[in-house]
Design a protein around this motif. Structure first.
Motif, short mmCIF file in Angstrom:
data_model
loop_
_atom_site.label_atom_id
_atom_site.label_comp_id
_atom_site.label_asym_id
_atom_site.label_seq_id
_atom_site.Cartn_x
_atom_site.Cartn_y
_atom_site.Cartn_z
N PHE A 99 -1.05 8.03 -4.80
CA PHE A 99 -0.41 9.09 -4.05
C PHE A 99 -1.32 10.32 -3.92
CE2 PHE A 99 3.08 6.64 -6.15
CZ PHE A 99 3.41 5.91 -5.03
N GLY A 100 -0.78 11.36 -3.30
CA GLY A 100 -1.62 12.51 -3.00
C GLY A 100 -2.71 12.15 -1.99
N PHE A 101 -3.67 13.05 -1.83
CA PHE A 101 -4.77 12.81 -0.88
C PHE A 101 -5.59 11.60 -1.30
CE2 PHE A 101 -9.22 13.59 0.40
CZ PHE A 101 -9.05 13.51 1.77
N ALA A 102 -5.87 11.48 -2.61
CA ALA A 102 -6.64 10.32 -3.07
C ALA A 102 -5.89 9.02 -2.81
CB ALA A 102 -6.96 10.47 -4.57
N THR A 120 -7.20 5.72 -0.91
CA THR A 120 -7.15 4.39 -1.49
C THR A 120 -6.32 3.46 -0.61
OG1 THR A 120 -7.33 5.33 -3.71
CG2 THR A 120 -6.56 3.06 -3.56
N GLY A 121 -5.19 3.97 -0.10
CA GLY A 121 -4.40 3.16 0.83
C GLY A 121 -5.20 2.79 2.07
N GLY A 122 -5.99 3.76 2.57
CA GLY A 122 -6.84 3.48 3.72
C GLY A 122 -7.87 2.41 3.42
N ALA A 123 -8.44 2.45 2.22
CA ALA A 123 -9.43 1.45 1.84
C ALA A 123 -8.81 0.06 1.74
CB ALA A 123 -10.07 1.83 0.49
N ILE A 124 -7.54 0.00 1.31
CA ILE A 124 -6.88 -1.29 1.13
C ILE A 124 -6.42 -1.86 2.47
CG2 ILE A 124 -4.79 -2.38 0.19
CD1 ILE A 124 -5.19 -0.57 -2.27
N VAL A 125 -5.83 -1.01 3.34
CA VAL A 125 -5.35 -1.52 4.63
C VAL A 125 -6.48 -1.63 5.65
CG1 VAL A 125 -3.07 -0.54 4.22
CG2 VAL A 125 -4.73 0.75 5.58
N PHE A 126 -7.67 -1.14 5.31
CA PHE A 126 -8.78 -1.19 6.26
C PHE A 126 -9.08 -2.63 6.68
CE2 PHE A 126 -13.24 -1.01 7.59
CZ PHE A 126 -13.19 0.06 8.46
N GLY A 127 -8.80 -3.57 5.80
CA GLY A 127 -9.00 -4.97 6.15
C GLY A 127 -8.18 -5.39 7.34
N ALA A 128 -7.11 -4.62 7.64
CA ALA A 128 -6.28 -4.92 8.80
C ALA A 128 -7.07 -4.79 10.09
CB ALA A 128 -5.07 -3.98 8.83
N TYR A 129 -8.18 -4.06 10.07
CA TYR A 129 -8.97 -3.84 11.28
C TYR A 129 -10.20 -4.73 11.34
CZ TYR A 129 -6.13 0.35 11.96
OH TYR A 129 -5.08 1.22 12.16
N PRO A 153 -1.26 9.58 -12.18
CA PRO A 153 -2.32 8.74 -12.75
C PRO A 153 -2.13 7.30 -12.31
CG PRO A 153 -1.32 10.13 -14.42
CD PRO A 153 -0.45 10.24 -13.20
N PRO A 154 -3.20 6.53 -12.19
CA PRO A 154 -3.07 5.12 -11.80
C PRO A 154 -2.13 4.39 -12.74
CG PRO A 154 -5.36 5.79 -11.81
CD PRO A 154 -4.59 6.92 -12.43
N GLY A 155 -1.26 3.57 -12.19
CA GLY A 155 -0.32 2.81 -13.00
C GLY A 155 -0.90 1.50 -13.45
N GLY A 156 -0.07 0.69 -14.07
CA GLY A 156 -0.50 -0.63 -14.52
C GLY A 156 -1.17 -0.57 -15.86
N ASP A 157 -1.66 -1.71 -16.33
CA ASP A 157 -2.27 -1.82 -17.65
C ASP A 157 -3.79 -1.80 -17.58
OD1 ASP A 157 0.29 -2.11 -18.69
OD2 ASP A 157 0.27 -4.29 -18.31
N ALA A 167 0.83 -1.21 0.00
CA ALA A 167 0.00 0.00 0.00
C ALA A 167 0.86 1.26 0.00
CB ALA A 167 -0.94 0.00 1.21
N ALA A 168 2.01 1.24 0.71
CA ALA A 168 2.91 2.39 0.70
C ALA A 168 3.53 2.58 -0.68
CB ALA A 168 4.01 2.21 1.75
N ALA A 169 3.97 1.50 -1.30
CA ALA A 169 4.65 1.59 -2.60
C ALA A 169 3.71 2.00 -3.73
CB ALA A 169 5.30 0.25 -2.93
N ASN A 170 2.47 1.57 -3.66
CA ASN A 170 1.57 1.76 -4.80
C ASN A 170 0.54 2.87 -4.62
OD1 ASN A 170 2.61 -0.47 -6.34
ND2 ASN A 170 1.60 -1.83 -4.89
N TYR A 171 0.31 3.33 -3.39
CA TYR A 171 -0.80 4.27 -3.18
C TYR A 171 -0.46 5.49 -2.33
CZ TYR A 171 -3.56 0.46 -5.07
OH TYR A 171 -4.06 -0.54 -5.88
N ALA A 172 0.15 5.32 -1.16
CA ALA A 172 0.22 6.43 -0.21
C ALA A 172 1.61 6.89 0.14
CB ALA A 172 -0.52 6.04 1.08
N GLY A 173 2.66 6.11 -0.17
CA GLY A 173 4.00 6.49 0.26
C GLY A 173 4.10 6.44 1.78
N PRO A 174 4.98 7.26 2.37
CA PRO A 174 5.09 7.27 3.84
C PRO A 174 3.78 7.64 4.54
CG PRO A 174 6.97 8.39 2.83
CD PRO A 174 5.99 8.13 1.73
N ALA A 175 2.89 8.32 3.81
CA ALA A 175 1.60 8.70 4.40
C ALA A 175 0.69 7.49 4.62
CB ALA A 175 0.90 9.72 3.50
N ILE A 176 1.21 6.29 4.38
CA ILE A 176 0.44 5.10 4.71
C ILE A 176 0.10 5.09 6.20
CG2 ILE A 176 2.46 3.66 5.14
CD1 ILE A 176 -0.88 2.59 3.53
#
Length: 529
Positions: free
Chosen positions: A236-239, A243-252, A212-216, A49-58
């Motif tokens: 990255f950025g606020f969005a 998105t990182g929050g939505a992905i790691v939310f499963g951790a809770y 912009p979203p990466g990948g194909d 999630a840090a590498a693909n969406y939020a960076g250190p702001a994960i």
């Protein structure tokens, strides 16, 4: 709208052939919550999630997830202490929103826990491979890790844990407690070692610029909110934080699974609120701390792997800590998979009791009081899904399922306050309807931040579930057949078909559910509203 009364739901939990044993106290239930909550988020999803969406702001993503889960947990506490039976959000929806909503939530929860268990099992496989590699034993990439054709270690651990669960909840609880203590010790060691290897330059920029979203995947990789014009970037950025929050939310997800085990808790009106809130507070603190340390030790662009914690230790040359933390991570992820498999079996059990699924599955073993038929059926399903789907797809599908069930719980609390104001509640959610509305909006924000491809897969799963309901559940449920009268009364239960005598099994005679009362509750005080 077909609903099932709370009184009938509680009586169903005491039917001899399907009754579970009440053997979990506050400590065991809290350790179970921590056992399932601390694992995948720290040891697996932090890096991706840090590498693909939020960076250190994960770390901010984890804090947002903690805030949302804490508010939702307050809603869960009211339901779980009032209707302390198996099924979690499915059961809560049945007594408040009706049968169709309950079916969809139950089907949704099966998706959540199946995909979540599969995602964590995939991460477990990577940690095992890294741990063995530190001793010079290298597993072929074709059978272990994220690039494996069939992830053999992940499939094997699911099958082993399925066998453990089939042996009964007491055995499961003891194994979980031991492994959770090892896991917590490993996390503390990581934090103590990692804090001396933090380079603040790795936190700059703390919130990377939007991209912009990466990948194909093209448009399919955009979040739902971006497609609707509310947000334009998922990376990255606020969005990206959302998105990182939505992905790691499963951790809770721990408190949701704890609620599904409410029927196995002693004195649930007291035990569940204590265990639920303790789990959220402890786990949120550890998640944010680990996220800050791991992104400070290694640049977030290097963390896109299934074992980011040990990868960060390797990057700073702390080889001895890699092995120690690796053991803790393996134990930690083991407990997560085990408790997720436990949770989904309890939801399936509740649906089978109501005959929305074949009643054959609802029979429990007369000695262990465990639903072995369900446990093995779902264990084999999770093993198959883990073998064929990559970790990120598994995680995103699990999270959208959980967020949807949380939304139903928030709505259900507000509805039941109006429909049954006289009902005695073991815990009352404060500031209703304000607090449930805030929790609902946060859940909608997170679920809207998931990619469109995840939404498409989720809607496909729900369409299959709706078809099953139309062809089976709508005509065979106990409410539809008239077995449950309008007042929730039903016939007496016959002899146990598994050969049991209707005794209490492991639980003992003091474990019966508390009697239901509809007398007005006393004036609330303190945290109550």
């Amino acid at each position: 709208m077909r609903t099932k009364s709370i009184e009938a739901t509680l009586r169903d939990a005491e039917r001899p052939s399907t009754r579970l044993a009440r053997s979990l106290g506050p400590l065991q239930l809290t350790m179970m919550g921590i056992g399932v909550t601390i694992g995948g988020g720290i040891f697996v999803l932090t890096g991706t999630a840090a590498a693909n969406y939020a960076g250190p702001a994960i770390a901010v993503s984890f804090a947002l997830g903690a805030l949302t889960s804490g508010l939702v947990a307050l809603c869960y506490m009211e339901f779980a202490s009032t209707v302390p039976v198996a099924g979690s959000a499915y059961t809560f929806a049945y007594v408040s929103l009706g049968e169709l909503a309950a079916w969809l939530i139950g089907w949704d929860l099966i998706l959540d826990m199946t995909m979540g268990a599969g995602a964590v099992a995939s991460g477990w496989s990577q940690y095992v491979a890294d741990f063995l590699a530190s001793f010079g034993v290298h597993l072929p990439a074709s059978v272990a890790g994220p690039e494996a054709v069939v992830n053999v270690p992940a499939v094997l651990i699911i099958l082993v844990l399925t066998a453990v669960l089939a042996s009964g909840v007491r055995t499961t609880s003891r194994i979980n407690t031991a492994m959770t203590l090892v896991k917590l010790a490993a996390i503390l060691i990581f934090l103590c070692v990692g804090v001396f290897h933090i380079h603040t330059a790795n936190w700059a920029p703390f919130v990377p610029d939007s991209q912009p979203p990466g990948g194909d995947g093209g448009v399919w990789e955009q979040p739902l909110l971006g497609w609707a014009g509310i947000s334009t970037n998922a990376t990255f950025g606020f969005a990206g934080i959302l998105t990182g929050g939505a992905i790691v939310f499963g951790a809770y997800s721990g408190f949701d699974i704890m609620a599904s085990s409410a029927e196995e808790a002693k004195r649930p009106q007291r035990t569940l609120p204590i265990a639920l809130m303790a789990t959220v507070v402890v786990c949120a603190t550890l998640y944010v701390a680990v996220a800050l340390v791991v992104t400070g030790m290694d640049h977030y662009t290097h963390l896109d792997n299934a074992a980011p914690v040990t990868a960060a230790l390797k990057a700073v040359g702390a080889d001895w800590a890699v092995r120690v933390v690796g053991i803790g991570a393996i134990c930690g992820l083991t407990t997560v998979v085990m408790i997720m498999l436990l949770g989904q079996s309890r939801v399936f059990l509740a649906m089978s009791r109501d005959r929305l699924l074949p009643e054959w599955y609802s029979r429990v073993h007369p000695v262990t009081r465990s639903p072995r038929r369900i446990t093995w059926t779902l264990g084999l399903l999770v093993a198959f899904m883990t073998a064929v789907l990559p970790i990120q797809d598994l995680a995103e599908l699990g999270n959208i399922g959980m967020l949807t069930s949380f939304i139903a719980v928030c709505v259900g609390v507000m509805y039941l306050r109006r429909a049954r104001p006289e009902l005695r509640r073991g815990f009352r959610t404060p500031w209703v309807p304000f607090l449930p509305v805030v929790a609902l909006l946060l859940c909608l924000l997170l679920v809207g931040s998931l990619p469109l491809i995840t939404w498409a897969r989720f809607l496909g799963w729900m369409a299959v579930g709706l078809l099953i309901y139309v062809l089976w559940g709508r005509r065979h449920s106990r409410v539809a057949t008239g077995e449950l009268a309008a007042d929730g009364s039903d016939g007496e239960e016959g002899p146990d078909e598994e050969g049991g005598d209707g005794g209490h099994g492991q639980g003992g005679p003091d474990e019966a559910a508390p009697p239901v009362t509809t007398e007005p509750a006393p004036e609330p005080g303190g945290a109550r509203s």
